[in-house]
Design an enzyme around this catalytic site. Structure first.
Site, PDB file in Angstrom:
ATOM      1  N   LYS A 149      -8.481   8.263   1.535  1.00  0.00           N
ATOM      2  CA  LYS A 149      -7.219   7.248   1.370  1.00  0.00           C
ATOM      3  C   LYS A 149      -6.007   8.239   2.046  1.00  0.00           C
ATOM      4  CE  LYS A 149      -5.052   4.078  -1.854  1.00  0.00           C
ATOM      5  NZ  LYS A 149      -4.966   2.861  -1.054  1.00  0.00           N
TER       6      LYS A 149
HETATM    7  C1  PLP Z   1      -7.900  -0.080   3.333  1.00  0.00           C
HETATM    8  C2  PLP Z   1      -8.015  -0.221   1.796  1.00  0.00           C
HETATM    9  N1  PLP Z   1      -9.073  -0.826   1.554  1.00  0.00           N
HETATM   10  C3  PLP Z   1      -9.668  -1.226   0.182  1.00  0.00           C
HETATM   11  C4  PLP Z   1      -8.758  -0.958  -0.811  1.00  0.00           C
HETATM   12  C5  PLP Z   1      -9.240  -1.371  -2.147  1.00  0.00           C
HETATM   13  O1  PLP Z   1      -9.253  -0.228  -3.009  1.00  0.00           O
HETATM   14  P1  PLP Z   1      -8.914  -0.131  -4.369  1.00  0.00           P
HETATM   15  O2  PLP Z   1      -9.950  -1.130  -5.033  1.00  0.00           O
HETATM   16  O3  PLP Z   1      -9.537   1.206  -4.955  1.00  0.00           O
HETATM   17  O4  PLP Z   1      -7.512  -0.280  -4.792  1.00  0.00           O
HETATM   18  C6  PLP Z   1      -7.528  -0.337  -0.646  1.00  0.00           C
HETATM   19  C7  PLP Z   1      -6.431  -0.217  -1.479  1.00  0.00           C
HETATM   20  O5  PLP Z   1      -6.274   1.013  -2.262  1.00  0.00           O
HETATM   21  C8  PLP Z   1      -7.018   0.004   0.823  1.00  0.00           C
HETATM   22  O6  PLP Z   1      -5.907   0.389   1.047  1.00  0.00           O
END
Ligand code: PLP
Length: 303
Positions: A149
């Protein structure tokens, strides 16, 4: 910021901050909820683990331990007197060195908290949202690190989001290089077909969502079969139900993809069932998922 509590209006960085120019940062999106146990951060440890993994992948040693970040977050929530909030820890290459090589630039760390309602709107959570398959493909592991991320990677999500909004839809769905369904601009995606839940596998070019893990477990605990596999674009249009999960958005039904109504254009029964159970888990109403909650100590709240 870097170990100090700083007022909102003073939380500033220099214009030559490395991360601002080159996207060299990693971050998390986390939520805390008002629960019967007190203010509780949902899967805080898992989010911090992912922050450290993202940092490792980009050769960025973090100057604080997970425990330090955890207790600083507790204190921050306490000082701000928040019952529920969004939490944004970020580590980025700071001011001091320009040029592409980030390794000589300092690593700055800050955590911000604020009240943030439903990312795709309360109506979106209730009625479902509309989505458009983006002409932008999801970043591939050939060029970047889908499982991290990282700040710069979000230009990909931003392009897809802008395209979908300008075309009159609420969210984007990105495919990978081969045309397989990956995820939304900030959410993982799921289809219900033949009574089973289908979602791209963990090795697809997706962010390995914390809520993805949670919803897969909740679905299996409820007796649903969850199949992790490649998903074709056309399957989106033909699915009985489609929904997305993410920390900001929580669980959001998708009622239309590329103008194809999904399941009659209304959230379906499995989506609804999962949404209820997920909401119970987030708000500490299910003993079974109590271990997912990191309760902010009352001492922090009195600070
Ligand atoms: C590109 C992306 N995919 C998926 C997610 C979902 O991740 P999470 O459930 O950890 O928030 C996020 C959010 O953080 C994201 O930015």
């Amino acid at each position: 910021m870097n170990g100090e509590f700083v007022a909102w209006e003073d939380a500033k960085v220099h214009v030559l901050t490395h991360g601002l120019h080159y996207g060299t940062g990693v971050f998390e999106g986390i939520r805390a909820y008002d629960t019967a146990h007190g203010t509780a951060i949902f899967r805080h440890g898992d989010h911090l683990d992912r922050l450290f993994r993202s940092a490792e992948l980009y050769y960025m040693p973090l100057p604080y331990s997970k425990e330090e970040l955890r207790s600083a977050t507790h204190e921050l929530i306490g000082r701000n007197g928040l019952e529920s909030c969004y939490i944004r820890p970020i580590a980025f290459r700071g001011y001091g060195m320009m040029g592409i090589n980030p390794l000589e630039a300092p690593v700055d760390v800050s955590i911000a908290v604020w009240r943030w309602g439903a990312y795709l709107g309360e109506e979106g959570k209730e009625q479902g949202i509309t989505a458009k398959v983006s002409s932008w493909r999801r970043i591939s592991a050939d060029s970047l690190i889908p499982h991290a991320k990282a700040c710069g990677q979000y230009l990909n999500s931003a392009l897809a989001k802008i395209e979908s909004l300008k075309a009159g839809y609420q969210e984007a769905i990105l495919l990978d290089d081969l045309g397989h369904v990956c995820e939304g601009s900030g959410e993982n995606i799921y289809l219900v077909m033949d009574g089973k839940i289908h979602t791209p596998g963990q090795t697809a070019s997706i962010l390995d969502g914390i809520n993805r893990k949670s919803i897969i477990q909740i679905a299996r605990d409820l007796g649903h079969e969850v199949v992790e596999r490649d998903i074709a674009r056309a399957e989106l249009y033909l699915a009985d139900e489609v929904f997305m999960t993410g920390t900001a958005a929580e669980l959001v039904p998708v009622r239309e993809v590329d103008d194809h109504p999904i399941g009659g254009g209304r959230p379906g029964p499995i989506t609804r069932e999962l949404q209820r159970s997920f909401d119970d888990a987030l708000h500490g109403r299910t003993e079974r998922y109590r271990e997912w909650l990191d309760v902010v100590p009352v001492a922090s709240k009195a600070a």
